[in-house]
Design a protein around this motif. Structure first.
Motif, PDB file in Angstrom:
ATOM      1  N   GLU A  32      -5.053  45.701 -49.124  1.00  8.49           N
ATOM      2  CA  GLU A  32      -4.961  45.336 -50.542  1.00  8.49           C
ATOM      3  C   GLU A  32      -3.687  44.548 -50.830  1.00  8.49           C
ATOM      4  O   GLU A  32      -3.703  43.592 -51.613  1.00  8.49           O
ATOM      5  CB  GLU A  32      -5.044  46.581 -51.430  1.00  8.49           C
ATOM      6  CG  GLU A  32      -6.404  47.257 -51.412  1.00  8.49           C
ATOM      7  CD  GLU A  32      -7.544  46.404 -51.966  1.00  8.49           C
ATOM      8  OE1 GLU A  32      -7.287  45.428 -52.707  1.00  8.49           O
ATOM      9  OE2 GLU A  32      -8.709  46.728 -51.671  1.00  8.49           O
ATOM     10  N   ASP A  33      -2.584  44.938 -50.191  1.00  5.15           N
ATOM     11  CA  ASP A  33      -1.346  44.175 -50.366  1.00  5.15           C
ATOM     12  C   ASP A  33      -1.526  42.744 -49.855  1.00  5.15           C
ATOM     13  O   ASP A  33      -1.071  41.786 -50.485  1.00  5.15           O
ATOM     14  CB  ASP A  33      -0.187  44.846 -49.632  1.00  5.15           C
ATOM     15  CG  ASP A  33       0.365  46.052 -50.376  1.00  5.15           C
ATOM     16  OD1 ASP A  33      -0.083  46.326 -51.509  1.00  5.15           O
ATOM     17  OD2 ASP A  33       1.252  46.720 -49.817  1.00  5.15           O
ATOM     18  N   ARG A  81      -3.598  40.692 -52.280  1.00  4.79           N
ATOM     19  CA  ARG A  81      -2.791  40.242 -53.431  1.00  4.79           C
ATOM     20  C   ARG A  81      -1.857  39.110 -53.011  1.00  4.79           C
ATOM     21  O   ARG A  81      -1.662  38.149 -53.745  1.00  4.79           O
ATOM     22  CB  ARG A  81      -1.976  41.407 -53.995  1.00  4.79           C
ATOM     23  CG  ARG A  81      -2.693  42.179 -55.074  1.00  4.79           C
ATOM     24  CD  ARG A  81      -1.794  43.115 -55.838  1.00  4.79           C
ATOM     25  NE  ARG A  81      -1.031  44.028 -55.007  1.00  4.79           N
ATOM     26  CZ  ARG A  81      -1.504  45.149 -54.469  1.00  4.79           C
ATOM     27  NH1 ARG A  81      -2.759  45.482 -54.664  1.00  4.79           N
ATOM     28  NH2 ARG A  81      -0.745  45.923 -53.737  1.00  4.79           N
ATOM     29  N   SER A  82      -1.286  39.230 -51.824  1.00 11.90           N
ATOM     30  CA  SER A  82      -0.322  38.231 -51.357  1.00 11.90           C
ATOM     31  C   SER A  82      -0.965  36.857 -51.170  1.00 11.90           C
ATOM     32  O   SER A  82      -0.391  35.843 -51.552  1.00 11.90           O
ATOM     33  CB  SER A  82       0.311  38.706 -50.047  1.00 11.90           C
ATOM     34  OG  SER A  82       1.188  37.747 -49.536  1.00 11.90           O
ATOM     35  N   ALA A 142      -3.953  36.093 -52.414  1.00  9.75           N
ATOM     36  CA  ALA A 142      -4.823  35.883 -53.573  1.00  9.75           C
ATOM     37  C   ALA A 142      -6.267  35.574 -53.188  1.00  9.75           C
ATOM     38  O   ALA A 142      -6.932  34.742 -53.816  1.00  9.75           O
ATOM     39  CB  ALA A 142      -4.253  34.785 -54.475  1.00  9.75           C
ATOM     40  N   ARG A 180      -9.378  38.094 -51.581  1.00  9.31           N
ATOM     41  CA  ARG A 180      -9.895  39.311 -50.936  1.00  9.31           C
ATOM     42  C   ARG A 180     -10.868  38.973 -49.812  1.00  9.31           C
ATOM     43  O   ARG A 180     -10.854  39.592 -48.766  1.00  9.31           O
ATOM     44  CB  ARG A 180     -10.573  40.207 -51.969  1.00  9.31           C
ATOM     45  CG  ARG A 180      -9.628  40.751 -53.025  1.00  9.31           C
ATOM     46  CD  ARG A 180     -10.352  41.534 -54.104  1.00  9.31           C
ATOM     47  NE  ARG A 180     -10.994  42.735 -53.610  1.00  9.31           N
ATOM     48  CZ  ARG A 180     -10.365  43.851 -53.277  1.00  9.31           C
ATOM     49  NH1 ARG A 180      -9.055  43.921 -53.401  1.00  9.31           N
ATOM     50  NH2 ARG A 180     -11.022  44.894 -52.833  1.00  9.31           N
ATOM     51  N   ALA A 203     -11.320  44.590 -56.725  1.00  9.03           N
ATOM     52  CA  ALA A 203     -10.213  45.521 -56.485  1.00  9.03           C
ATOM     53  C   ALA A 203     -10.377  46.743 -57.378  1.00  9.03           C
ATOM     54  O   ALA A 203     -10.797  46.617 -58.531  1.00  9.03           O
ATOM     55  CB  ALA A 203      -8.881  44.847 -56.777  1.00  9.03           C
ATOM     56  N   ARG A 246      -5.697  46.775 -59.848  1.00 10.80           N
ATOM     57  CA  ARG A 246      -5.625  45.674 -60.812  1.00 10.80           C
ATOM     58  C   ARG A 246      -4.493  45.912 -61.802  1.00 10.80           C
ATOM     59  O   ARG A 246      -3.902  44.978 -62.314  1.00 10.80           O
ATOM     60  CB  ARG A 246      -6.963  45.509 -61.534  1.00 10.80           C
ATOM     61  CG  ARG A 246      -8.042  44.899 -60.642  1.00 10.80           C
ATOM     62  CD  ARG A 246      -9.249  44.501 -61.456  1.00 10.80           C
ATOM     63  NE  ARG A 246      -9.924  45.620 -62.041  1.00 10.80           N
ATOM     64  CZ  ARG A 246     -11.020  46.200 -61.540  1.00 10.80           C
ATOM     65  NH1 ARG A 246     -11.545  45.746 -60.434  1.00 10.80           N
ATOM     66  NH2 ARG A 246     -11.580  47.211 -62.159  1.00 10.80           N
ATOM     67  N   GLY A 288      -1.785  47.278 -60.933  1.00 10.47           N
ATOM     68  CA  GLY A 288      -0.540  47.240 -60.170  1.00 10.47           C
ATOM     69  C   GLY A 288      -0.045  48.615 -59.781  1.00 10.47           C
ATOM     70  O   GLY A 288       1.126  48.800 -59.471  1.00 10.47           O
ATOM     71  N   THR A 315      -0.504  51.957 -54.088  1.00 13.01           N
ATOM     72  CA  THR A 315      -1.648  51.908 -53.184  1.00 13.01           C
ATOM     73  C   THR A 315      -1.573  52.972 -52.089  1.00 13.01           C
ATOM     74  O   THR A 315      -2.535  53.174 -51.380  1.00 13.01           O
ATOM     75  CB  THR A 315      -1.764  50.529 -52.515  1.00 13.01           C
ATOM     76  OG1 THR A 315      -0.552  50.262 -51.816  1.00 13.01           O
ATOM     77  CG2 THR A 315      -2.026  49.450 -53.538  1.00 13.01           C
TER      78      THR A 315
END
Length: 154
Positions: A63-64, A67-68, A70, A72, A111, A116, A118, A121
């Motif tokens: 998941e990190d 996000r990094s 952008a 999935r 997600a 979402r 923030g 995790t």
């Protein structure tokens, strides 16, 4: 990352793998997995907990990474590609007990709400590891009592 893996992945996929590995380092997942492994060493009945902790830290890093970079689906595709290259289709399909299929499926869905917003995790991982350690300590105390009962008094 091996040179073979670097050749296999394109630039965006390499960025996803590096983001995933940075997440493990940033969140100190090695500590969480070590605690779960120690708990299992003390009490083998905790083996399912150790597996769950392993899956949770991988999902956290997934998941990190998503996000990094952008994306999935990019992370999902990269995980599957790396698993195929390293272990073959049995791993990707989950036939060997691998969590790869579950990780890829999770990344192909939206997600989770907490992510979402923030939210943390690995909160669940920390709780599971703490419970594992507590259970291991209780099992060790019981084992010591059993030894005392079986061994002759000194």
């Amino acid at each position: 990352m091996t040179s073979g893996l670097l050749r296999l992945l394109d630039a965006r996929e390499r960025a996803a793998v590096l983001a995933h590995e940075r997440a493990h380092l940033h969140r100190r997942h090695h500590r969480t997995t070590a605690l779960a492994a120690m708990a299992t060493a003390v009490n083998p009945l905790l083996r399912p907990v150790e597996s769950a902790v392993g899956l949770l830290v991988e999902r956290s890093a997934d998941e990190d990474a998503a996000r990094s970079v952008a994306d999935r689906r990019l992370v999902a595709r990269t995980i599957a590609k790396v698993a195929l290259a390293a272990h073959g289709p049995r791993t990707v399909l989950g036939f060997d007990g691998s969590s790869t299929r579950r990780r890829v499926e999770a990344l192909t869905r939206p997600a989770p709400q907490a992510l979402r917003r923030g939210g943390p995790t690995v909160g669940g991982t920390v709780v599971v590891a703490g419970l594992s350690l507590a259970a291991a300590a209780a099992a060790l105390a019981e084992f010591v009592e059993l030894l005392r009962a079986w061994l002759p008094a000194a």
